[in-house]
Write an enzyme that holds these catalytic residues in place. Structure first.
Site, short mmCIF file in Angstrom:
data_model
loop_
_atom_site.label_atom_id
_atom_site.label_comp_id
_atom_site.label_asym_id
_atom_site.label_seq_id
_atom_site.Cartn_x
_atom_site.Cartn_y
_atom_site.Cartn_z
N ASN A 1 -6.84 6.21 3.72
CA ASN A 1 -8.31 6.96 3.43
C ASN A 1 -8.43 8.30 4.00
OD1 ASN A 1 -8.41 6.53 6.11
ND2 ASN A 1 -9.90 5.04 6.45
N HIS B 1 0.79 -1.16 -0.18
CA HIS B 1 -0.09 -0.06 -0.22
C HIS B 1 0.94 1.08 -0.10
CE1 HIS B 1 -4.06 0.93 -0.23
NE2 HIS B 1 -4.42 1.12 1.03
N ASN C 1 -9.27 3.96 -2.12
CA ASN C 1 -10.01 4.87 -1.08
C ASN C 1 -9.11 6.02 -0.85
OD1 ASN C 1 -11.82 3.24 -0.26
ND2 ASN C 1 -10.28 1.94 1.44
N ASP D 1 -0.63 2.60 -5.11
CA ASP D 1 -0.51 1.48 -5.76
C ASP D 1 -1.90 1.05 -6.25
OD1 ASP D 1 -1.90 1.99 -2.85
OD2 ASP D 1 -2.49 -0.35 -2.94
#
Length: 199
Positions: A77, A29, A124, A103
Site C-alpha cells: 500500500n 500478493h 492498494n 496480482d
C-alpha cells in the site's frame, strides 16, 4: 538529487509490486515480484538491492532496448514511494514507458491481462502509484490469482501461499507475463493487449 539519472535513460521501466521480506515472498500478493525475477533471469540480469530507490533493480537489454526492471521493497500500500524515485533514476518522463506488474483478484488463476490507464479495481498498490504520480496513464500487467469463494476478504487470501497445484498454474502465467513484457518492449501496448488479453 538523490536517485537522479547519470548516463542514458531506460526505454522502459518494469516494476513488480509486492511486500518485502521472506515471509511474503511466496504469497499471491507478490506475483509482481515473481514476474520481474523471471524477467531478469531470462535476460541474464540479477536484481540487486538499491536502498535509496526502495527496490531491487537491474538493467536489461531486450531487442536492443534498455529495460530497467525493479521489484519494489516497500509495503504494497506504499508502492508509489518506490515507483516515483525509480522513474527519476531511470530517466522515464513519459508514463507510457512505465509498466506495473501486480496480482489481480478479478482474474482467474492462470489468466493475465495487459492494460493501459483506466480503473484500479481496488488494488492498494495501484492506488498508491496513482497518488504519487497523480496519473493512472501507465501500463499494467495483471496476473490472475483468482478470488476465493469462501470469503469476501481478498486481503487474507492474497497474503497466503498457494497450494502446489495452483503454484504450477501461477508459474506458467508468470512465464507468459514475461512474454507480455517482451511484447510490450518490441511491439508496444496495443500488440500486447491483442495477443495476451484474448487468451
Amino acid at each position: 538529487m538523490t536517485g537522479s539519472r547519470s548516463g542514458a535513460s531506460a526505454d522502459l521501466l518494469v516494476v513488480g509490486l509486492g511486500n518485502p521480506g521472506e515471509n511474503y515472498a511466496g504469497t499471491r500478493h507478490n506475483a509482481g515480484h515473481w514476474v520481474v525475477d523471471e524477467l531478469a533471469r531470462r535476460h541474464g540480469g540479477q536484481l540487486r538491492r538499491a536502498r535509496r530507490l526502495h527496490a531491487r533493480v537491474c538493467e536489461l537489454r531486450i531487442s536492443d532496448r534498455r529495460v530497467a526492471a525493479a521489484a519494489s521493497a516497500v509495503w504494497m500500500n506504499e508502492s508509489g514511494r518506490a515507483v516515483g524515485p525509480l522513474l527519476r533514476r531511470f530517466g522515464i518522463e513519459d508514463l507510457s514507458d512505465l509498466v506495473v506488474v501486480h496480482d489481480e483478484l478479478d482474474l482467474p488463476v492462470g489468466r493475465l491481462k495487459v492494460k493501459t490507464g483506466g480503473g484500479l479495481a481496488g488494488h492498494n498498490g495501484l492506488k498508491s502509484v496513482k497518488a504519487h504520480l497523480r496519473s493512472e496513464q501507465f501500463s499494467r500487467i495483471r496476473v490472475g490469482v483468482g478470488r476465493p469463494d469462501f470469503t469476501p476478504r481478498g486481503g487474507d487470501y492474497v497474503l497466503k501461499t498457494p497450494g502446489r497445484g495452483e503454484r504450477v498454474e501461477l508459474e506458467a502465467v508468470v512465464r507468459r507475463a514475461v512474454d507480455a513484457v517482451e511484447c510490450l518492449v518490441e511491439q508496444g501496448p496495443a500488440a500486447a493487449m491483442n495477443r495476451f488479453n484474448a487468451l
